[in-house]
Design a protein around this motif. Structure first.
Motif, PDB file in Angstrom:
ATOM      1  N   THR A 243       0.832  -1.204   0.000  1.00 33.86           N
ATOM      2  CA  THR A 243       0.000   0.000   0.000  1.00 33.86           C
ATOM      3  C   THR A 243       0.863   1.249   0.000  1.00 33.86           C
ATOM      4  N   ARG A 247       1.077   4.073  -2.988  1.00 37.93           N
ATOM      5  CA  ARG A 247       0.836   5.502  -2.747  1.00 37.93           C
ATOM      6  C   ARG A 247       2.023   6.337  -3.211  1.00 37.93           C
ATOM      7  N   ARG A 251       2.020   9.281  -6.057  1.00 38.41           N
ATOM      8  CA  ARG A 251       2.504  10.655  -5.885  1.00 38.41           C
ATOM      9  C   ARG A 251       3.464  11.048  -7.017  1.00 38.41           C
TER      10      ARG A 251
END
Length: 617
Positions: A243, A247, A251
């Motif tokens: 996870t 992420r 970004r």
């Protein structure tokens, strides 16, 4: 640590360096193709330059000056400029094929050769080679083609567009260039970090898959031991890491979108905003519209294509090419292609021209207690065989069909690994040497490719001089074929050659290559005895060590030593010694029509035609 961004950044940087290191020789070998591609691209850039300039002049000198005929003439000029651009596009794709297809061919050869070199005992390596030949090489070809097209398109479109903007007014560059350079810089800054995050995601995905597979295979043991807690905790940890990695990748993807928007969308927005200042500074309405044409019609699409290709295809291309270069010697192949790579006839990596290691006092090849079997329960073909081949050695290997002669050739050449024991080249383990710099193996059915005879002869040594090629033609007796074809540069089609002519081409190729160790695995089987003797003597004079898997016993008569193979039983000696002590050698001599009388008397010919005693000394 695997699965961390820092480690992935290092891996990504290392991959880029490896790919760049092997890519430079590939591109240097194709300077002419690159020059022709540049020429056609410049023609295309001229159309870009004319397009925006014609729009500006059509407005300023034509429609806005009440001279519609002039305006139409300028627009007609823009339309006419498309015609040479169409021919240039055709030329670009023709040169692109010369730049792309050799890459795929070289990668396929490298994958196949690496699989042969690894041998049948490594199914994982074989599966990897199948994937590389059928899938990864196509990804590399398509990715390389897309990247070249996008980079070339942007570079020359930018040249034409920026030259046009400067011609209209240098002030236009002051508005357009800053956001363009800023966006491109931001995008380039995201490449390595984003590639690293992608590697992290892949590593974590593999790690989680391995954990899930282990848990699925041990469910009964987990239930019996009550080990739900540790397994669940491990799964939760891996999920959390996945996870976080996803992420982080998201970004960086957002940062890339900002970079794309800055470079592609901001200049057309700044231009209208700066229009009052530009017009007060003397920029005309037509120049503004021409600049807007350059940005929206030419520069923005080319930039979008480049950044998209670099961000998607480029990253995948680096990963795929790194899989081909990982664990192999540096190329060149290049290159790749017959004129850029130098693989041996069978079972080698397609590397470029390599420097040959020189160890004057070391054996050229050595078998130490080598055994080989085609399966864990199969009878061994070779059983604890010891053999030392030194500079100047000329060994003939004889024996009945199925006695293991070709297996010995493959093991000696490093095409297959021994079941036990060790093979050494030039005093070192085979794993520490580049096979193409040490040995050439010629099989009974050699490879001859469509092209010219000169290209075939220089296949293993692209840098061979014309004199070396001519010397090889004369040495092995290829003159008649050269005359029949119409010269070394005449087209050659393999299906129009006899088997003997194909073998002569391969023998001449080996003469040009000059590897320290030359192994002929019945490579003269389709030649008559006189042609066979001529070719063997020529190669013996050229190579430092010659091994001949004999098709006729006359090869044994020309050798300094003979290895008689009868299953796992072997006998090594001079021809005269074996005639006295080996019943099998005497039987083969009778079956094959005998050997020269001088050998039976204890004399054998040297490659230069002189004779020396080989027995009883």
């Amino acid at each position: 640590m695997k699965g961390t961004p820092g480690a992935a950044v290092g891996k990504e940087t290392g991959a880029l360096r490896r790919v760049a290191r092997e890519g430079r020789p590939f591109l240097r070998a194709r300077r002419r193709v690159l020059l022709r591609l540049t020429g056609w691209s410049l023609v295309e850039s001229a159309q870009t330059f004319v397009g925006g300039l014609a729009v500006a002049r059509a407005l300023d000198d034509g429609f806005l000056s009440d001279a519609p005929a002039t305006g139409l003439l300028w627009l007609a000029l823009a339309a006419v400029a498309l015609i040479p651009a169409l021919f240039a596009t055709r030329g670009v794709f023709r040169e692109l094929a010369e730049l792309v297809e050799p890459l795929r061919d070289g990668l396929v050869r490298r994958a196949v050769a690496r699989s042969l070199h690894t041998g049948p005992a490594a199914p994982a390596a074989t599966a990897r080679a199948v994937s590389q030949v059928t899938h990864q090489s196509e990804i590399a070809r398509d990715g390389w083609a897309g990247l070249v097209l996008a980079a070339r398109g942007f570079a020359f479109t930018a040249v034409g567009a920026l030259a046009g903007l400067a011609t209209l007014s240098p002030l236009l560059l002051a508005v357009v260039l800053p956001p363009l350079l800023l966006g491109a810089g931001l995008f380039l800054a995201t490449l390595i970090p984003m590639g690293a995050r992608q590697r992290v995601c892949l590593d974590l995905d593999e790690e989680y898959t391995a954990h899930a597979g282990q848990a699925a295979g041990a469910l009964r043991d987990i239930a019996a031991a009550g080990a739900y807690g540790p397994m669940t905790e491990r799964a939760a940890t891996l999920t959390a890491r996945q996870t976080r990695a996803a992420r982080s990748l998201a970004r960086w993807s957002a940062a890339r979108l900002v970079a794309l928007a800055t470079a592609e969308r901001l200049p057309p927005l700044l231009l209208p905003a700066a229009a009052p200042w530009l017009m007060r500074s003397g920029v005309t309405t037509g120049a503004l519209v021409g600049a807007f044409t350059y940005l929206t019609v030419s520069l923005a699409p080319a930039l979008n294509a480049l950044l998209t290709a670099v961000g998607t295809v480029g990253g995948r291309l680096v990963v795929v090419l790194d899989r081909f270069t990982d664990g192999t010697t540096t190329a060149d192949a290049a290159t790749t292609g017959p004129a850029a790579k130098a693989p041996a006839e069978r079972g080698t990596l397609p590397t470029g021209t390599t420097s040959r290691p020189r160890l004057p006092n070391a054996p050229r090849a050595e078998l130490r207690a080598v055994s080989f079997a085609y399966g864990p329960h199969a009878r061994p073909v070779l059983d604890r065989l010891d053999l030392v081949l030194r500079p100047g050695d000329r060994l003939a290997v004889v024996g009945p069909s199925g006695s293991g002669k070709s297996t010995l050739a493959s093991v000696l050449a490093g095409v297959v690994a021994p079941t036990r024991g060790e093979v050494r080249w030039l005093g070192r383990p085979t794993a520490d040497s580049d096979p193409t710099a040490v040995r050439t193996l010629l099989p009974q059915q050699p490879y001859v490719h469509t092209g010219t005879l000169r290209e075939n002869l220089r296949y293993l040594r692209p840098d061979a001089t014309a004199a070396e090629v001519a010397a090889a033609v004369t040495a092995v007796g290829l003159d008649a074929l050269v005359a029949r074809l119409g010269g070394l540069d005449a087209p050659l089609s393999p299906q129009h050659l006899s088997r003997g002519e194909c073998q002569l081409v391969a023998l001449a190729r080996a003469h040009v290559a000059t590897a320290p160790l030359l192994i002929l695995d019945e490579a003269t089987s389709h030649l008559d005895p006189a042609a066979e003797a001529r070719a063997e003597n020529a190669l013996a004079a050229r190579a430092e060590t010659l091994v001949v898997i004999a098709h006729r016993l006359s090869s044994a008569g020309r050798a300094r030593r003979v290895l008689v193979m009868d299953g796992t039983r072997t006998d090594l000696g001079t021809p005269a010694e074996l005639l006295h002590r080996s019943a099998l050698f005497r039987e083969l001599s009778g079956h094959w029509g005998g050997i020269p009388e001088r050998v039976a008397d204890g004399r054998a010919s040297h490659p230069d035609g002189t004779e020396a005693r080989v027995g009883g000394t």
